[in-house]
Write a protein that holds these residues in place. Structure first.
Motif, PDB file in Angstrom:
ATOM      1  N   ALA A  31       0.835  -1.208   0.000  1.00  0.00           N
ATOM      2  CA  ALA A  31       0.000   0.000   0.000  1.00  0.00           C
ATOM      3  C   ALA A  31       0.866   1.253   0.000  1.00  0.00           C
ATOM      4  O   ALA A  31       0.569   2.229  -0.696  1.00  0.00           O
ATOM      5  CB  ALA A  31      -0.935  -0.008   1.204  1.00  0.00           C
ATOM      6  N   GLN A  32       1.950   1.224   0.753  1.00  0.00           N
ATOM      7  CA  GLN A  32       2.845   2.379   0.805  1.00  0.00           C
ATOM      8  C   GLN A  32       3.532   2.595  -0.537  1.00  0.00           C
ATOM      9  O   GLN A  32       3.594   3.713  -1.033  1.00  0.00           O
ATOM     10  CB  GLN A  32       3.894   2.185   1.893  1.00  0.00           C
ATOM     11  CG  GLN A  32       4.816   3.371   2.045  1.00  0.00           C
ATOM     12  CD  GLN A  32       5.723   3.229   3.242  1.00  0.00           C
ATOM     13  OE1 GLN A  32       5.477   2.424   4.126  1.00  0.00           O
ATOM     14  NE2 GLN A  32       6.761   4.011   3.280  1.00  0.00           N
ATOM     15  N   ALA A  89      14.775   8.677  -8.484  1.00  0.00           N
ATOM     16  CA  ALA A  89      15.402   9.201  -7.271  1.00  0.00           C
ATOM     17  C   ALA A  89      14.342   9.790  -6.337  1.00  0.00           C
ATOM     18  O   ALA A  89      14.383   9.574  -5.114  1.00  0.00           O
ATOM     19  CB  ALA A  89      16.437  10.259  -7.622  1.00  0.00           C
ATOM     20  N   ARG A  90      13.380  10.499  -6.892  1.00  0.00           N
ATOM     21  CA  ARG A  90      12.317  11.073  -6.062  1.00  0.00           C
ATOM     22  C   ARG A  90      11.448   9.995  -5.431  1.00  0.00           C
ATOM     23  O   ARG A  90      11.046  10.102  -4.277  1.00  0.00           O
ATOM     24  CB  ARG A  90      11.445  12.022  -6.891  1.00  0.00           C
ATOM     25  CG  ARG A  90      12.133  13.321  -7.207  1.00  0.00           C
ATOM     26  CD  ARG A  90      11.237  14.266  -7.963  1.00  0.00           C
ATOM     27  NE  ARG A  90      11.938  15.513  -8.234  1.00  0.00           N
ATOM     28  CZ  ARG A  90      11.718  16.273  -9.272  1.00  0.00           C
ATOM     29  NH1 ARG A  90      10.811  15.948 -10.154  1.00  0.00           N
ATOM     30  NH2 ARG A  90      12.406  17.384  -9.449  1.00  0.00           N
ATOM     31  N   GLN A  91      11.132   8.936  -6.195  1.00  0.00           N
ATOM     32  CA  GLN A  91      10.340   7.826  -5.652  1.00  0.00           C
ATOM     33  C   GLN A  91      11.070   7.138  -4.516  1.00  0.00           C
ATOM     34  O   GLN A  91      10.483   6.826  -3.485  1.00  0.00           O
ATOM     35  CB  GLN A  91      10.011   6.821  -6.749  1.00  0.00           C
ATOM     36  CG  GLN A  91       9.006   7.328  -7.750  1.00  0.00           C
ATOM     37  CD  GLN A  91       8.825   6.384  -8.926  1.00  0.00           C
ATOM     38  OE1 GLN A  91       9.610   5.473  -9.125  1.00  0.00           O
ATOM     39  NE2 GLN A  91       7.788   6.617  -9.722  1.00  0.00           N
ATOM     40  N   THR A  92      12.366   6.934  -4.689  1.00  0.00           N
ATOM     41  CA  THR A  92      13.170   6.306  -3.640  1.00  0.00           C
ATOM     42  C   THR A  92      13.200   7.178  -2.402  1.00  0.00           C
ATOM     43  O   THR A  92      13.034   6.696  -1.286  1.00  0.00           O
ATOM     44  CB  THR A  92      14.593   6.038  -4.146  1.00  0.00           C
ATOM     45  OG1 THR A  92      14.522   5.168  -5.282  1.00  0.00           O
ATOM     46  CG2 THR A  92      15.441   5.376  -3.068  1.00  0.00           C
ATOM     47  N   ALA A  93      13.378   8.482  -2.593  1.00  0.00           N
ATOM     48  CA  ALA A  93      13.400   9.404  -1.459  1.00  0.00           C
ATOM     49  C   ALA A  93      12.074   9.387  -0.718  1.00  0.00           C
ATOM     50  O   ALA A  93      12.032   9.383   0.512  1.00  0.00           O
ATOM     51  CB  ALA A  93      13.733  10.830  -1.929  1.00  0.00           C
ATOM     52  N   ALA A  94      10.973   9.348  -1.460  1.00  0.00           N
ATOM     53  CA  ALA A  94       9.641   9.323  -0.833  1.00  0.00           C
ATOM     54  C   ALA A  94       9.458   8.041  -0.034  1.00  0.00           C
ATOM     55  O   ALA A  94       8.896   8.062   1.064  1.00  0.00           O
ATOM     56  CB  ALA A  94       8.554   9.442  -1.895  1.00  0.00           C
ATOM     57  N   LYS A  95       9.918   6.913  -0.561  1.00  0.00           N
ATOM     58  CA  LYS A  95       9.819   5.643   0.162  1.00  0.00           C
ATOM     59  C   LYS A  95      10.614   5.695   1.453  1.00  0.00           C
ATOM     60  O   LYS A  95      10.170   5.241   2.496  1.00  0.00           O
ATOM     61  CB  LYS A  95      10.315   4.477  -0.704  1.00  0.00           C
ATOM     62  CG  LYS A  95       9.377   4.088  -1.803  1.00  0.00           C
ATOM     63  CD  LYS A  95       9.957   2.939  -2.593  1.00  0.00           C
ATOM     64  CE  LYS A  95       9.100   2.589  -3.783  1.00  0.00           C
ATOM     65  NZ  LYS A  95       9.693   1.515  -4.587  1.00  0.00           N
ATOM     66  N   LEU A  96      11.837   6.255   1.383  1.00  0.00           N
ATOM     67  CA  LEU A  96      12.677   6.318   2.571  1.00  0.00           C
ATOM     68  C   LEU A  96      12.100   7.255   3.628  1.00  0.00           C
ATOM     69  O   LEU A  96      12.185   6.978   4.826  1.00  0.00           O
ATOM     70  CB  LEU A  96      14.089   6.777   2.192  1.00  0.00           C
ATOM     71  CG  LEU A  96      14.893   5.761   1.369  1.00  0.00           C
ATOM     72  CD1 LEU A  96      16.190   6.383   0.887  1.00  0.00           C
ATOM     73  CD2 LEU A  96      15.163   4.510   2.181  1.00  0.00           C
ATOM     74  N   LYS A  97      11.480   8.344   3.208  1.00  0.00           N
ATOM     75  CA  LYS A  97      10.855   9.261   4.157  1.00  0.00           C
ATOM     76  C   LYS A  97       9.680   8.622   4.876  1.00  0.00           C
ATOM     77  O   LYS A  97       9.379   8.956   6.002  1.00  0.00           O
ATOM     78  CB  LYS A  97      10.382  10.538   3.447  1.00  0.00           C
ATOM     79  CG  LYS A  97      11.512  11.443   3.033  1.00  0.00           C
ATOM     80  CD  LYS A  97      10.970  12.664   2.322  1.00  0.00           C
ATOM     81  CE  LYS A  97      12.092  13.537   1.825  1.00  0.00           C
ATOM     82  NZ  LYS A  97      11.579  14.698   1.079  1.00  0.00           N
ATOM     83  N   GLY A  98       9.015   7.671   4.197  1.00  0.00           N
ATOM     84  CA  GLY A  98       7.841   7.021   4.771  1.00  0.00           C
ATOM     85  C   GLY A  98       8.186   5.946   5.783  1.00  0.00           C
ATOM     86  O   GLY A  98       7.306   5.417   6.453  1.00  0.00           O
ATOM     87  N   LEU A  99       9.466   5.571   5.907  1.00  0.00           N
ATOM     88  CA  LEU A  99       9.838   4.500   6.858  1.00  0.00           C
ATOM     89  C   LEU A  99       9.756   4.936   8.288  1.00  0.00           C
ATOM     90  O   LEU A  99       9.853   5.924   8.737  1.00  0.00           O
ATOM     91  CB  LEU A  99      11.240   3.988   6.565  1.00  0.00           C
ATOM     92  CG  LEU A  99      11.386   3.283   5.222  1.00  0.00           C
ATOM     93  CD1 LEU A  99      12.841   2.870   5.032  1.00  0.00           C
ATOM     94  CD2 LEU A  99      10.523   2.063   5.165  1.00  0.00           C
TER      95      LEU A  99
END
Length: 99
Positions: A31-32, A89-99
Motif C-alpha cells: 500500500a505504501q 530518485a524522487r520515488q526512492t526518497a519518498a519511500k525512505l521518508k515514509g519508513l
C-alpha cells in the motif's frame, strides 16, 4: 471526489490484512509503495475501496531490488552504470521518508 460522495470507514492495516488473508507488513509495504496509505496523525489506514486496485497492482509484479545500484549496460569493451532518472530518485526518497 466532488465532496458529495460518501466516504466509508477506513480500515486499519490489521483489519485489511485479515480480510485479504495476507501478512500485515506485506500489505502495508504494498500500500505504501503504491501510494494508498492514508495517514492522519499517527493513525495509518487504508481505503477498502482501493483494495481491489492494490491487488491488481501487485499481481505478478516482481519484487523491487533492495539495492539502489543501476543496471549494467554494455558500451563497446567496457560496461557503464546506467544513471537513475530524477523520477526514480524522487520515488526512492519518498519511500525512505515514509519508513
Amino acid at each position: 471526489m466532488n465532496g458529495n460522495e460518501y466516504v466509508g470507514p477506513l480500515l486499519t492495516i490489521e483489519e485489511a490484512a485479515k480480510m485479504l488473508n495476507v501478512p500485515k507488513q506485506s500489505l502495508r509495504s504494498a500500500a505504501q509503495s503504491h501510494g494508498m496509505l492514508v495517514r492522519m496523525g499517527r493513525a495509518v489506514r487504508i481505503d477498502p475501496n482501493q483494495l481491489r486496485e492494490l491487488i491488481e497492482l501487485c499481481r505478478g509484479n516482481r519484487k523491487d531490488r533492495d539495492s539502489t545500484g543501476g543496471t549494467q549496460r554494455e558500451s563497446g569493451a567496457s560496461a557503464i552504470r546506467a544513471v537513475p532518472t530524477v523520477q526514480q530518485a524522487r520515488q526512492t526518497a519518498a519511500k525512505l521518508k515514509g519508513l
